[in-house]
Write an enzyme that holds these catalytic residues in place. Structure first.
Site, PDB file in Angstrom:
ATOM      1  CG  ASN A 115       2.719  -9.219   2.558  1.00  9.60           C
ATOM      2  OD1 ASN A 115       1.738  -9.089   3.290  1.00  9.60           O
ATOM      3  ND2 ASN A 115       3.678 -10.116   2.807  1.00  9.60           N
TER       4      ASN A 115
ATOM      5  CG  ASN B  41      -9.229  -1.543   0.187  1.00 12.14           C
ATOM      6  OD1 ASN B  41      -8.243  -0.986  -0.258  1.00 12.14           O
ATOM      7  ND2 ASN B  41      -9.182  -2.309   1.261  1.00 12.14           N
TER       8      ASN B  41
ATOM      9  CD  GLU C  67      -0.221   6.602  -4.105  1.00 16.03           C
ATOM     10  OE1 GLU C  67      -0.252   6.073  -2.982  1.00 16.03           O
ATOM     11  OE2 GLU C  67      -1.156   6.520  -4.926  1.00 16.03           O
TER      12      GLU C  67
ATOM     13  CG  HIS D 167      -4.282   6.503  -7.198  1.00 13.90           C
ATOM     14  ND1 HIS D 167      -5.312   7.375  -6.836  1.00 13.90           N
ATOM     15  CD2 HIS D 167      -4.254   5.545  -6.255  1.00 13.90           C
ATOM     16  CE1 HIS D 167      -5.851   6.938  -5.713  1.00 13.90           C
ATOM     17  NE2 HIS D 167      -5.251   5.822  -5.334  1.00 13.90           N
TER      18      HIS D 167
ATOM     19  CD  GLU E 103      -2.704   8.171  -0.497  1.00 11.43           C
ATOM     20  OE1 GLU E 103      -3.457   8.133   0.483  1.00 11.43           O
ATOM     21  OE2 GLU E 103      -2.278   7.150  -1.077  1.00 11.43           O
TER      22      GLU E 103
ATOM     23  CG  HIS F 268       1.218   6.890   0.472  1.00  9.41           C
ATOM     24  ND1 HIS F 268      -0.006   6.264   0.551  1.00  9.41           N
ATOM     25  CD2 HIS F 268       1.340   7.576   1.627  1.00  9.41           C
ATOM     26  CE1 HIS F 268      -0.595   6.572   1.686  1.00  9.41           C
ATOM     27  NE2 HIS F 268       0.204   7.358   2.366  1.00  9.41           N
TER      28      HIS F 268
ATOM     29  CG  HIS G 297      -6.396   0.558  -8.525  1.00  8.21           C
ATOM     30  ND1 HIS G 297      -5.223   1.107  -8.997  1.00  8.21           N
ATOM     31  CD2 HIS G 297      -6.444   0.856  -7.202  1.00  8.21           C
ATOM     32  CE1 HIS G 297      -4.584   1.691  -8.001  1.00  8.21           C
ATOM     33  NE2 HIS G 297      -5.313   1.563  -6.897  1.00  8.21           N
TER      34      HIS G 297
ATOM     35  CG  HIS H 283     -11.154   2.055   3.183  1.00 11.88           C
ATOM     36  ND1 HIS H 283     -10.769   0.818   3.653  1.00 11.88           N
ATOM     37  CD2 HIS H 283     -10.178   2.463   2.338  1.00 11.88           C
ATOM     38  CE1 HIS H 283      -9.600   0.493   3.125  1.00 11.88           C
ATOM     39  NE2 HIS H 283      -9.208   1.473   2.325  1.00 11.88           N
TER      40      HIS H 283
ATOM     41  CD1 TRP I 149      -6.545   5.388   8.821  1.00  9.36           C
ATOM     42  CD2 TRP I 149      -7.235   4.166   7.080  1.00  9.36           C
ATOM     43  NE1 TRP I 149      -6.988   6.254   7.857  1.00  9.36           N
ATOM     44  CE2 TRP I 149      -7.409   5.540   6.765  1.00  9.36           C
ATOM     45  CE3 TRP I 149      -7.589   3.214   6.125  1.00  9.36           C
ATOM     46  CZ2 TRP I 149      -7.943   5.969   5.558  1.00  9.36           C
ATOM     47  CZ3 TRP I 149      -8.124   3.646   4.929  1.00  9.36           C
ATOM     48  CH2 TRP I 149      -8.298   5.008   4.649  1.00  9.36           C
TER      49      TRP I 149
ATOM     50  CD  GLU J  50      -8.362   7.610  -2.084  1.00  9.50           C
ATOM     51  OE1 GLU J  50      -8.204   7.024  -0.989  1.00  9.50           O
ATOM     52  OE2 GLU J  50      -7.455   7.759  -2.921  1.00  9.50           O
ATOM     53  CE1 TYR J  51     -19.202   8.511   0.433  1.00 11.22           C
ATOM     54  CE2 TYR J  51     -18.003   8.842  -1.612  1.00 11.22           C
ATOM     55  CZ  TYR J  51     -19.188   8.578  -0.945  1.00 11.22           C
ATOM     56  OH  TYR J  51     -20.349   8.354  -1.654  1.00 11.22           O
TER      57      TYR J  51
ATOM     58  CG  ASN K  23      -1.655   1.299   1.413  1.00 13.10           C
ATOM     59  OD1 ASN K  23      -1.926   2.003   0.453  1.00 13.10           O
ATOM     60  ND2 ASN K  23      -1.968   1.636   2.646  1.00 13.10           N
TER      61      ASN K  23
ATOM     62  CG  ASP L 170      -3.724   0.662  -1.784  1.00 15.18           C
ATOM     63  OD1 ASP L 170      -3.256  -0.480  -1.761  1.00 15.18           O
ATOM     64  OD2 ASP L 170      -4.747   0.992  -1.152  1.00 15.18           O
TER      65      ASP L 170
ATOM     66  CG  PHE M 125      -4.907  -1.841   3.291  1.00 17.59           C
ATOM     67  CD1 PHE M 125      -5.633  -1.757   4.472  1.00 17.59           C
ATOM     68  CD2 PHE M 125      -4.708  -0.684   2.564  1.00 17.59           C
ATOM     69  CE1 PHE M 125      -6.160  -0.545   4.905  1.00 17.59           C
ATOM     70  CE2 PHE M 125      -5.218   0.531   2.981  1.00 17.59           C
ATOM     71  CZ  PHE M 125      -5.951   0.597   4.162  1.00 17.59           C
TER      72      PHE M 125
END
Length: 1121
Positions: free
Chosen positions: A653, A660, A480, A455, A528, A482, A421, A596, A1081, A593-594, A148, A250, A657
């Site tokens: 890894n 989703n 990205e 992304h 990110e 992140h 994705h 999850h 999270w 994003e919202y 991620n 991610d 995650f």
């Protein structure tokens, strides 16, 4: 000067300075991002005529819901990807796909690559083959890696300090003789992560950016047409490169040539790029259109020379009328605008040509009405002969800003979106036409109207399909970083000038490729990646290049000067409302994003939409995310199963995650998608102050194409149904009905039901591109007023008698041959319950406070619900009987009083010496058994500590004989629903098998619950079984039944590992904690859906049931008249 396709190449090989000579690792230099790569441009089709252009789109637009029927998610997808690659170039005489099986060798690192493998004489017969397009990890080479945030290699940019698997590809091709005299372009649609290419042993280029095209001219390197020799294409692909530092999204790290490879043949002077623009009149009655055209005129000495010897034209054709024609014959008659050269009005520095025209009364594009035109750009020679032709689908629409609003065609459209994705469980990142169509069908059928390309830029066909089906889009750059967040010593690339060119190249490549797609309403600078000067530069370039769209970027807190939209991630409802009401903030808020969607999730989403629907300045958001990113993997049993991070031995890894999604990998919807469909539905229905209000929230469509219907239910039984005749409701308009004047009123007035529910449906009258006629786009259930006050349920006693026997530790209560209950006074539980001699209950009834943790329960580290539950030892409770006595025994009634304490056990499931003193709960249960067979269970729960965390559940658990697998219930359903995710579920009567209740989340946990249950029956095929219902003043309960025990759901890490028990575990909960979902999270179940550790009292009625009785009749018998 460009060479023709028949130019000898022998003298050219020595003219090139190969950038990796002398050991220089170009793939570890962030300033070296490409070599001999042509400038980015729109997707080219290389037509030979206007008619050919129109025929191509005529065929390509014939895509609808039927196509999705051929979507494949198993091994057949490999063939499907090759078929799609061939389909996408069908009808293009000067485009050739090189898709197919290429010879392939995977080297452990670049130093292990076979020497001179790119030479024409190199022997590759011993190599294996690999389909192109594909990711090599999906075909047994190397392994997939899922992370991620953390990079799969040490963070030391731009170096790659691990072995770098390197794929060597070779294939052979001929240039069609019909292409003689034309220039040949080699076009890679996408390669992960960086690559070199050679043609006939000559290096022709280098590129990185795993999600955008790389194109090279190879005219002078190909064999002459007169030669019988095949051309050799060799490609060296690096799994890791400095570009990988910009690609820390991610998702799975997968490598190779994962999109198609094409040969394009162009005339010596050709259309290299074009940009369609439209400007609508204030009243939208007409549109001025402009096309900026770039000509590759390498044989010409000046720009004016092109205009002397060539003519550039363009035309618009209305595609909506094509299928009224007889085949192709009348396509040209659909012309609606001719676009002619005009003195340049393009921006400073533009070295192309500008065409202009006007279209009257244009049919505008929106997600609701995706009207499209075919744009054809034509290059003619001095004699008027067509030399080159390019085309694409365009939409005329206007994206603009107003205070706190994003407008499309003047309307503040609501973004009912999802992040997507590119993911296929068998292919990885490779695409299939039917699978992309399947995505769009399921999205549209569930009222999703917008997609964020997370992304990175996606397959070119995805944009065409979104144009056709009607989907607003945020197109996002492949940036990205992140993982840099985890380092204190390394700056984010956005703050480093050395990374500026690489970041800019990715944004420019995205915009230039995708600039003509109507669906794109916003460009995104990536995801990110922190925030710094490079982002300011990216935003400045985009705004300078394209004024017709807005810019989006969440990094830096989602409110920087580099974004035109406030676009936070996972911000809480109360915080987005606060921003929307801030008078100093003039930008609209759209959540990038919202909600999850990890496992059993998406709780509270209705609260977001209550806020969005009622707050000016809030315009929706994009759910994370569309699909569970599991990959198919062969299991030990020979069957394929869904695999996630770590299942391939990949280190590091991030486990599951990647799971989703609102759908499983094969696009089967999760139950939560139905909740999304409900909150996203365009027709809203409410009952307030005696009025039924029906609102059309669409901005362009009326209700002309809808049929409204209604169903009235009383206590779960259908009272009546019918068509609801309504006047036409315009966009953004409502119609009110006095509910007592509706066609259902007489049914209500004549019914003796306790509860009345009215459900209003809106169905499509006609088929669309994405669904058949009759599809329900909206359904809302409202509760009608009761005719009388609801009073507590009571047992109506009968004269039936029964026998009570005390045999040692067993109390046996029975009535002749009808029913028999045995209760063990040592344990305080029922050991057996028989109906007509058939065992129904095997053990029970226990208090229960524990549930198998969901992903959201686990999120948050030490602050997670799970951590706090375990710290309080709630996961290891043993219920110890403290007292059990038989009281009030008559021949018609007996009471048995049982007291339990809930004591934590140790790792060996034993009670520590101080165990009883550490009891977490005291539970008192009273069984009142009647001669009728009714058992009223009164339960009182008292926590022994005020420091306990919120409880998972408060209820009862018992185990039924496995044959009691027919479930009928009156409550919310028919699908899984929980206290904070039940808005879409209707109260009604439902029936299912126990096995079908299970929801096979890839990682098991609490699942299969049904909310607001009034009564439920569990019966064998012969009808014997048990009935359970709320009783007294107890509210409706949460119910679940499964062949999998709670312990089993907690133990298994994959759904296929679950082992069915020899009985059915049933939970009837007085309280059940919400599933949450604001994120995964942090502990984020909203307060109203938490269960504080307080005293609780509730009652449940149980009784035997046979084929001769029904749950409805038993339930009605306890209602007070």
């Amino acid at each position: 000067m460009a060479q023709s396709a028949c130019t000898p190449m022998a003298s050219l090989a020595g003219q090139r300075d190969f950038p990796s000579d002398n050991g220089y690792k170009v793939w570890e230099d962030q300033s070296f991002i490409k070599w001999r790569k042509r400038d980015p441009h729109v997707t080219l089709h290389c037509h030979d005529s206007v008619e050919g252009s129109l025929k191509f789109w005529y065929e390509r637009n014939k895509v609808d819901f039927v196509v999705a029927n051929s979507a494949v998610w198993n091994d057949d997808a490999v063939r499907g990807s090759l078929d799609s690659a061939a389909f996408w170039v069908k009808g293009l005489p000067f485009v050739k796909s090189l898709s197919g099986y290429w010879n392939f060798f995977l080297a452990a690192n670049p130093n292990s690559v076979p020497v001179n493998f790119y030479d024409t004489e190199f022997q590759d017969s011993e190599w294996q083959t690999l389909p192109v397009p594909s990711n090599w990890q999906m075909h047994g080479f190397d392994r997939p890696i899922y992370t991620n945030v953390i990079y799969p290699f040490p963070l030391d940019p731009p170096s790659i300090l691990v072995d770098n698997p390197t794929g060597c590809y070779r294939t052979y091709f001929n240039i069609p003789k019909e292409w003689k005299g034309r220039r040949i372009l080699l076009h890679f649609e996408a390669v992960d992560s960086a690559f070199y290419a050679w043609v006939n042993g000559v290096p022709i280029g280098y590129s990185q950016d795993s999600r955008l095209p790389a194109e090279f001219e190879i005219t002078e390197y190909c064999h002459p047409f007169e030669s019988d020799s095949k051309n050799v294409l060799a490609v060296q692909v690096f799994r890791w490169s400095d570009g990988s530092y910009l690609e820390d999204q991610d998702h799975w790290w997968l490598s190779g040539i994962h999109r198609d490879v094409l040969l394009l043949a162009k005339p010596q002077v050709f259309i290299a790029d074009y940009f369609f623009k439209s400007e609508l009149a204030e009243n939208f009655s007409c549109a001025d259109v402009q096309v900026e055209v770039k000509i590759d005129n390498s044989q010409e000495t000046s720009k004016d020379g092109v205009l002397t010897n060539y003519t550039i034209e363009a035309a618009l054709y209305e595609t909506g009328s094509w299928y009224n024609f007889n085949g192709y014959s009348d396509l040209l008659s659909s012309n609606v605008a001719n676009i002619k050269p005009t003195p340049s009005t393009a921006s400073l520095g533009f070295h192309g040509y500008v065409l202009a025209g006007r279209i009257e009364m244009p049919r505008l594009w929106s997600a609701e009405q995706p009207n499209l035109y075919a744009l054809v750009v034509i290059l003619k020679d001095a004699s008027g002969h067509v030399l080159d032709c390019e085309s694409c689908l365009v939409g005329i629409r206007q994206v603009s800003k107003a205070p706190k609003q994003l407008l499309v065609n003047g309307h503040p459209v609501i973004i009912r979106g999802v992040n997507r994705h590119e993911h296929h469980p068998r292919l990885g990142k490779t695409n299939i036409e039917s699978c992309m169509v399947k995505d769009l069908l399921v999205m549209k059928q569930n009222n999703i109207n917008a997609v964020r390309n997370s992304h990175y830029p996606q397959h070119p066909r995805w944009y065409e399909l979104c144009n056709l089906f009607g989907m607003y889009m945020i197109d996002e750059a492949n940036i990205e970083t992140h993982g840099f967040d985890l380092s204190q010593r390394v700056k984010h690339p956005t703050s480093e000038p050395s990374w500026a060119a690489a970041m800019m190249d990715r944004v420019i490549g995205m915009v230039e490729r995708d600039k003509n797609h109507a669906c794109i309403i916003s460009w995104s600078l990536g995801n990110e990646s922190g925030y710094g000067p490079n982002h300011s530069a990216l935003a400045g370039w985009v705004r300078g290049r394209d004024l017709s769209r807005v810019v989006h970027y969440e990094g830096g807190g989602s409110r920087t000067s580099s974004t035109d939209i406030i676009c936070p991630m996972y911000m809480r409802v109360w915080d987005i409302v606060k921003i929307a009401k801030d008078p100093s903030e003039t930008r609209p808020l759209i959540l990038c994003e919202y909600s999850h969607s990890m496992g059993n999730s998406n709780g509270n989403i209705h609260e977001y939409w209550e806020a969005i629907d009622s707050t000016f300045g809030l315009q929706g958001g994009f759910i994370w995310e569309w699909v569970d990113q599991a990959l198919l993997k062969d299991g030990a049993d020979g069957r394929k199963h869904w695999a996630y991070g770590g299942d391939f031995g990949d280190v590091p890894n991030d486990l599951n995650f990647c799971l989703n999604g609102l759908t499983w990998p094969d696009r089967t919807p999760h139950p939560a998608l139905l909740e999304v469909k409900y909150v996203y539905q365009p027709i809203k229905v409410s009952l307030k102050e005696g009025k039924l209000q029906i609102t059309n929230t669409q901005f362009y469509e009326t209700t002309k194409g809808l049929e409204f219907s209604w169903i009235a239910n009383g206590d779960g039984r259908e009272l009546g149904t019918g068509i609801l005749s309504l006047p036409l409701i315009g966009p953004q308009s409502s119609f009110d009905i006095e509910w007592q004047s509706g066609p259902w009123y007489s049914l209500w007035a004549s019914s003796f039901a306790e509860e009345f529910f009215l459900t209003i449906y809106a169905k499509l009258l006609h088929p669309t591109r994405w669904v058949e006629a009759g599809h329900v786009i909206s359904s809302t259930q409202v509760q009608l007023p009761g005719k009388r006050e609801i009073v507590p349920h009571v047992i109506k006693t009968t004269d039936a008698t029964f026998l009570v026997e005390v045999l040692g530790d067993t109390v046996r209560v029975r009535q002749q041959n009808f029913w028999e209950i045995e209760l063990n006074t040592q344990t305080g539980t029922i050991e057996s319950w028989k109906v007509e001699g058939v065992t129904v209950m095997k053990k029970g009834i226990f208090p229960c406070f524990w549930r198998a943790p969901t992903d959201n329960d686990k999120g948050g580290g030490a602050d997670s619900y799970l951590s706090k539950w375990k710290a309080a030892h709630m996961d290891s409770l043993l219920y110890i009987k403290e007292n059990c006595s038989v009281q009030n025994t008559t021949d018609k009634l007996v009471k048995i009083v049982v007291g339990f304490i809930a004591v934590p056990t140790d790792e060996k499931h034993s009670i520590p010496e101080s165990g009883k003193a550490n009891a977490l709960f005291k539970i008192d249960m009273i069984y009142t058994i009647y001669g009728s067979g009714d058992v009223i269970v009164e339960c009182k729960v008292k926590p022994n500590s005020s420091n306990l965390p919120p409880l998972p559940r408060v209820g009862l658990e018992f185990h039924l004989e496995e044959s009691m697998n027919n479930i009928k219930w009156y409550g919310k359903g028919p699908f899984e629903c929980y206290p904070d995710r039940k808005a879409a579920a209707h109260v009604g009567f439902y029936e299912q098998k126990v096995g079908d209740m299970h929801v096979p989340y890839i990682v098991p946990g609490e699942c299969s619950g049904r909310a607001d249950v009034r009564w439920v029956t569990f019966q064998s095929k012969d009808g014997c079984g048990i009935y359970a219902s709320i009783y007294g003043s107890s509210p409706p309960m949460q119910m679940s039944a499964s062949y999998y025990t709670t312990a089993e759901l907690e133990r298994a890490t994959h759904n296929e590992e679950l082992i069915e028990g020899d009985n059915i575990e049933v939970h009837l909960d007085h309280k059940h904690m919400g599933v949450g979902g604001d994120d995964s999270w942090s502990p984020c179940v909203h307060d109203k859906y938490l269960i504080p550790a307080l005293p609780y009292s509730f009652s449940i009625r149980l009784c035997p049931i046979t084929r001769a009785t029904s749950g409805h009749d038993i339930y009605k018998s306890q209602l007070q008249s």
